[in-house]
Design a protein around this motif. Sequence first.
Motif, mmCIF file in Angstrom:
data_model
loop_
_atom_site.group_PDB
_atom_site.id
_atom_site.type_symbol
_atom_site.label_atom_id
_atom_site.label_comp_id
_atom_site.label_asym_id
_atom_site.label_seq_id
_atom_site.Cartn_x
_atom_site.Cartn_y
_atom_site.Cartn_z
ATOM 1 N N UNK A 161 0.643 -1.276 -0.012
ATOM 2 C CA UNK A 161 0.041 -0.009 0.082
ATOM 3 C C UNK A 161 0.834 1.223 -0.059
ATOM 4 N N UNK A 162 0.230 2.435 -0.453
ATOM 5 C CA UNK A 162 1.180 3.641 -0.514
ATOM 6 C C UNK A 162 1.417 4.033 0.811
ATOM 7 N N UNK A 163 0.644 3.737 2.057
ATOM 8 C CA UNK A 163 1.134 3.876 3.212
ATOM 9 C C UNK A 163 2.459 3.356 3.694
ATOM 10 N N UNK A 164 2.189 2.087 3.220
ATOM 11 C CA UNK A 164 3.492 1.366 3.718
ATOM 12 C C UNK A 164 4.692 1.552 2.987
ATOM 13 N N UNK A 165 4.626 1.957 1.741
ATOM 14 C CA UNK A 165 5.786 2.447 0.649
ATOM 15 C C UNK A 165 6.491 4.036 1.601
ATOM 16 N N UNK A 166 5.181 4.789 1.773
ATOM 17 C CA UNK A 166 5.639 5.990 2.527
ATOM 18 C C UNK A 166 6.489 5.674 3.776
#
Length: 220
Positions: free
Chosen positions: A202-207
Motif C-alpha cells: 500500500x502507499x502507506x507502507x511505501x511511504x
Amino acid sequence: MVSVIFIAPPAAGKGTISKYLVGNFGYTQLSTGDLLRKAAKEDTTFGRNIKQLIDEGFFVSDEIVLKLIERELEKIKGKAFILDGIPRNILQAKHLEKIFEKINVDKYIVINLDILEDTLKKRATGRRLCNDCHLSYNIYFDGFKPKEENVCDTCHNPLLRREDDAEEVFISRYQTYLKNTLPLIHFYQEKGLLYVVDANCTNAEILENVEKIIKGEEND
Ligand SMILES: [Zn+2]
C-alpha cells in the motif's frame, strides 16, 4: 534533509510519495515536465526554443533538460530536492553528477521503487476516474473499487478510463523504462547511493519505508 532521486516505472506511486515528502518534509520537487512547461512561457530565446519544440511535438534534447535542471538547482541552492523525470538514462546521470559537483550538492540518495510488472499493469490499466469530483478508482484492488461497477460512489457519474491507461500504452512505456532505466539502477548501486523499496504494497507502507530511509540518512 537528504535530496532524493526516484527511479520508478510509470504508475509506481512516485507522484503520491513526492507530494507527501514536499508537504511533510519541505522538499522542493523538480519535475522535468513542469519545468519545461514553465520555461516555455518565458519571453527569452531559451523559452521560445522550448515552446517551439513542445508545440511542434519534437523531442526536447538531454542538453536542454539538463540546462533547465541546473538553472533550477542554482535557484534553490542549499535546499533538499526531489528529482522527478530525470535521469532517464546513463548519459543524463553522468551529466547530473557534474552539475551536482558544480553547485555543491553534497548529499543525495537514489530510491528505486521496485514493483512487479503485474502489479504495475493492474495499477495502470485498472484506473478509472470520475470527471466530476476527480476521485480515482481501481477495478482490480479491494478498497479502491467503486461500489457499483463503473459508477462514481459520490456523484453516481459513469467512470472514465484515460487513453494513457490503455494496455498497449502501458506495455510500450514499461519496455522503454526497462531498457533505459535498469542500467541506471546498476550505475547508482555501484556508487553506493541506491536504496530499493518494495512498492508492491500500500502507499502507506511505501511511504513508511521511504521515510525510514530519509530519517536514517539524516542520522548518519
Ligand atoms: Zn465523482
